[in-house]
Design a protein around this motif. Structure first.
Motif, PDB file in Angstrom:
ATOM      1  N   VAL A  97      -4.038   8.717   5.527  1.00 16.46           N
ATOM      2  CA  VAL A  97      -4.648   7.593   6.018  1.00 16.46           C
ATOM      3  C   VAL A  97      -4.093   6.117   5.525  1.00 16.46           C
ATOM      4  CG1 VAL A  97      -6.963   6.312   5.869  1.00 16.46           C
ATOM      5  CG2 VAL A  97      -6.982   8.852   6.160  1.00 16.46           C
ATOM      6  N   VAL A  98      -3.758   6.400   4.121  1.00 13.89           N
ATOM      7  CA  VAL A  98      -3.048   5.137   3.684  1.00 13.89           C
ATOM      8  C   VAL A  98      -1.694   4.705   4.285  1.00 13.89           C
ATOM      9  CG1 VAL A  98      -1.659   3.961   1.599  1.00 13.89           C
ATOM     10  CG2 VAL A  98      -3.880   5.848   1.276  1.00 13.89           C
ATOM     11  N   ILE A 106      -2.638   3.444   7.802  1.00 14.32           N
ATOM     12  CA  ILE A 106      -3.072   2.125   7.623  1.00 14.32           C
ATOM     13  C   ILE A 106      -1.827   0.871   7.412  1.00 14.32           C
ATOM     14  CG2 ILE A 106      -4.741   0.492   6.703  1.00 14.32           C
ATOM     15  CD1 ILE A 106      -6.043   2.346   8.454  1.00 14.32           C
ATOM     16  N   SER A 107      -1.082   1.361   6.617  1.00 12.39           N
ATOM     17  CA  SER A 107       0.134   0.602   6.207  1.00 12.39           C
ATOM     18  C   SER A 107       0.839   0.114   7.358  1.00 12.39           C
ATOM     19  CB  SER A 107       0.880   1.346   5.065  1.00 12.39           C
ATOM     20  OG  SER A 107       0.097   1.529   3.906  1.00 12.39           O
ATOM     21  N   MET A 110       0.618  -1.260   0.186  1.00 17.27           N
ATOM     22  CA  MET A 110       0.201  -0.130   0.081  1.00 17.27           C
ATOM     23  C   MET A 110       0.855   1.210  -0.246  1.00 17.27           C
ATOM     24  SD  MET A 110      -2.959  -1.320   2.664  1.00 17.27           S
ATOM     25  CE  MET A 110      -3.351   0.566   3.227  1.00 17.27           C
ATOM     26  N   THR A 159       1.339   4.254  -3.160  1.00 16.52           N
ATOM     27  CA  THR A 159       0.901   5.459  -2.937  1.00 16.52           C
ATOM     28  C   THR A 159       2.073   6.549  -3.073  1.00 16.52           C
ATOM     29  OG1 THR A 159      -0.449   4.485  -1.370  1.00 16.52           O
ATOM     30  CG2 THR A 159      -0.276   6.774  -1.281  1.00 16.52           C
ATOM     31  N   LEU A 217      -6.767  -1.731  -1.851  1.00 12.41           N
ATOM     32  CA  LEU A 217      -6.856  -1.161  -0.592  1.00 12.41           C
ATOM     33  C   LEU A 217      -6.575   0.108  -0.755  1.00 12.41           C
ATOM     34  CD1 LEU A 217      -8.133  -1.673   2.116  1.00 12.41           C
ATOM     35  CD2 LEU A 217      -5.886  -2.781   2.932  1.00 12.41           C
ATOM     36  N   ALA A 218      -5.257   0.216  -1.422  1.00 13.70           N
ATOM     37  CA  ALA A 218      -4.538   1.682  -1.200  1.00 13.70           C
ATOM     38  C   ALA A 218      -5.564   2.781  -2.036  1.00 13.70           C
ATOM     39  CB  ALA A 218      -3.336   1.775  -1.715  1.00 13.70           C
ATOM     40  N   THR A 234      -8.641   2.568  -2.594  1.00 10.42           N
ATOM     41  CA  THR A 234     -10.082   2.890  -1.610  1.00 10.42           C
ATOM     42  C   THR A 234      -9.949   3.968  -0.716  1.00 10.42           C
ATOM     43  OG1 THR A 234     -10.600   0.544  -2.338  1.00 10.42           O
ATOM     44  CG2 THR A 234     -11.823   1.870  -0.484  1.00 10.42           C
ATOM     45  N   LEU A 235      -8.702   3.719   0.285  1.00 13.43           N
ATOM     46  CA  LEU A 235      -8.335   4.572   1.357  1.00 13.43           C
ATOM     47  C   LEU A 235      -7.912   5.802   0.839  1.00 13.43           C
ATOM     48  CD1 LEU A 235      -6.614   1.935   3.753  1.00 13.43           C
ATOM     49  CD2 LEU A 235      -8.646   2.897   3.934  1.00 13.43           C
ATOM     50  N   MET A 268      -9.788   9.059   1.366  1.00 12.35           N
ATOM     51  CA  MET A 268      -9.937   9.511   2.750  1.00 12.35           C
ATOM     52  C   MET A 268      -8.583  10.329   3.150  1.00 12.35           C
ATOM     53  SD  MET A 268     -11.286   6.148   4.190  1.00 12.35           S
ATOM     54  CE  MET A 268     -11.418   6.674   6.145  1.00 12.35           C
TER      55      MET A 268
END
Length: 387
Positions: free
Chosen positions: A161-162, A165-166, A21, A25, A150-151, A153-154, A157
Motif C-alpha cells: 500500500v505504501v 500510494i507513493s 515514503m 519503507t 505517512l509511510a 501510518t500506511l 495496511m
C-alpha cells in the motif's frame, strides 16, 4: 516568476512526499525479502547507495542531453511518469538482486528528473535565484519531512500500500507538471554550451566544499548508535534532534534565499560553509544540550549553504543552466552516497572524532584556500571580498 516557481515547487512537493515514503519503507522491504548471510544493514547500505552512485554518474549526461534537446518540461514530465512506474514495481520485487537493478534504474531516471526541475527553476527565477531556490527547497523539505509519518501510518495496511500510494503521488506530480508548468524552450539562454571540463575554475572550490558539506550532514543518521552512546540519549531524543534540524531548515529556506540575493551568493556560501565546518567540531562535545543547539544552528546554516551554492554555480559556471545544475546535483548526490560510507569506516576503525575532524577540514579547506588566493591577488582574476 513567482507563479512559475511555485508550480515547479508544488510538483516537487508531491514527488518528494511519494519518493520519501518509498525511501523510508525500503529497509522493511529488504528485511522481508533478504535471504542471505549478509547483515540486513549491510544489504540496505548497498541497495540505497546504488541509487546515489548511478545518479551521480548520469546527472552530467542528463544535463548534456537536456541542453542539446531543450524543452526540459518534457524531460521532467517523462522522468516523473517513469519514476511512478518504477516505484510501483517495488511491489513486484522478490529478491535483493532485483531490488538493486530497480534502484539502479531509478538512479538513471531520476537524474533527468533532478536536472530538468532545477533547469526550469533557474530559467524562470530571473534575478531572484536565491529566493526561488529557497522556495523550491521549502516544498521539497516539507514533502520529505511528512513522508516518514505517512509511510508509518500506511504500512499498517501492508507494505505494498505504501508503494502504491507513493507511485500515485509521483504520478500526481507528473500531471501537475503537464498542466501547470511552462516549458523553458532553449535552456542555453545564458553561458556557453560545454561539458564538465569547461566548468569555470572559480566554482571548483565551492563544489568540493559543498560535496563535503553534504557528506557531513548525510553521515549523522547512519552513526545514530554512536551519537546515542556518546551522549547517553534514547532513540526518541536523537529523533527529536533530527526533527529540530529539519524543521529549522524548512522554515529558513526561503529567507536564506533572500539573504543570498541581497548579500551575494559568494559571500554567503563562504561564511556559511565556514560556520558549518565549526559546527562539525562541536559534535565532539559530549553534551546533549550542546548537540541540540548545534542541530538547531545547522538548520539555518545548511539552508544558506544549499541555496547560495546553487546560485553561485548557476551564475559562475559559465555553462548553460542544464549543465551547471547537473554538475551541482551530481556533487550533492556524490556527497549523499559517500558520506555514510566514509563516516562508517572512519568511526568504526579510527574513531568517531576522526570522522568529524576530517569532514570539518574538507568543508573549510577549499574555501580558506580560495580566500587566501583572493587576498594575495593584486590585479585581474578575482577581486578581494569586502568582508
Amino acid at each position: 516568476m513567482e507563479r512559475r516557481v511555485l508550480s515547479i515547487s508544488a510538483a516537487r512537493f508531491a514527488d518528494s512526499l511519494g519518493g520519501g515514503m518509498a525511501y523510508f519503507t525500503l529497509p522493511i522491504l529488504i528485511g522481508a525479502i533478504a535471504h542471505s548471510s549478509m547483515p540486513v544493514d549491510t544489504l540496505s547500505g548497498i541497495v540505497i547507495s546504488t541509487w546515489g552512485l548511478l545518479a551521480t554518474i548520469f546527472q552530467p549526461v542528463a544535463g548534456k542531453v537536456i541542453e542539446r534537446k531543450a524543452h526540459p518540461k518534457w524531460f521532467l514530465f517523462s522522468s516523473l511518469f517513469l519514476t511512478a512506474i518504477l516505484v510501483m514495481l517495488y511491489t513486484r520485487v522478490r529478491s535483493v538482486e532485483e531490488l538493486v537493478v530497480l534502484r539502479a534504474l531509478l538512479g538513471i531516471v531520476e537524474s533527468f528528473l533532478m536536472v530538468s526541475s532545477l533547469t526550469l527553476l533557474m530559467h524562470f527565477a530571473g534575478r531572484k535565484k536565491g529566493e526561488s531556490f529557497g522556495i523550491y527547497n521549502t516544498f521539497t523539505d516539507l514533502g520529505f519531512s511528512a513522508s516518514p509519518v505517512l509511510a508509518g501510518t500506511l504500512i499498517a495496511m501492508g507494505i505494498d500500500v505504501v508503494f502504491y500510494i507513493s507511485a500515485l503521488l509521483v504520478l500526481v506530480s507528473a500531471i501537475a507538471v503537464a498542466i501547470f508548468v511552462e516549458d523553458a524552450g532553449d535552456v542555453s539562454v545564458r553561458g556557453r554550451s560545454g561539458g564538465i571540463l569547461d566548468l569555470g575554475k572559480e566554482t571548483i572550490p565551492v563544489l568540493l566544499s559543498l560535496s563535503a558539506a553534504v557528506a557531513l550532514m548525510s553521515s549523522i543518521v547512519p552513526l545514530e548508535n554512536s551519537f546515542m552512546e556518546r551522549l547517553s540519549i534514547t532513540p526518541f531524543e536523537f529523533g527529536l534532534s533530527f526533527t529540530l534540524y529539519l524543521t529549522t531548515r524548512t522554515v529558513f529556506n526561503t529567507f536564506a534565499g533572500r539573504i543570498t540575493d541581497r548579500k551575494g551568493a559568494k559571500r554567503v556560501y563562504f561564511l556559511s560553509s565556514i560556520l558549518l565546518s565549526f559546527t562539525a567540531l562541536l559534535f565532539l562535545v559530549r553534551s546533549f544540550p550542546v548537540f541540540l543547539a548545534v542541530r538547531f544552528v545547522q538548520g539555518f546554516v545548511v539552508a544558506l549553504v544549499y541555496t547560495s551554492s546553487a546560485v553561485y554555480v548557476a551564475e559562475r559556471s559559465g555553462l548553460s543552466y542544464a549543465m551547471s545544475m547537473s554538475v551541482l546535483s551530481s556533487v550533492i548526490t556524490a556527497g549523499l552516497t559517500l558520506g555514510p560510507l566514509v563516516a562508517g569506516f572512519l568511526s568504526g576503525y579510527l574513531g568517531f572524532e576522526i570522522a568529524y575532524i576530517l569532514f570539518s577540514a574538507m568543508v573549510a579547506t577549499p574555501i580558506f584556500y580560495e580566500m587566501l588566493k583572493e587576498g594575495t591577488k593584486k590585479k585581474g582574476g578575482y577581486q578581494p571580498l569586502n568582508w
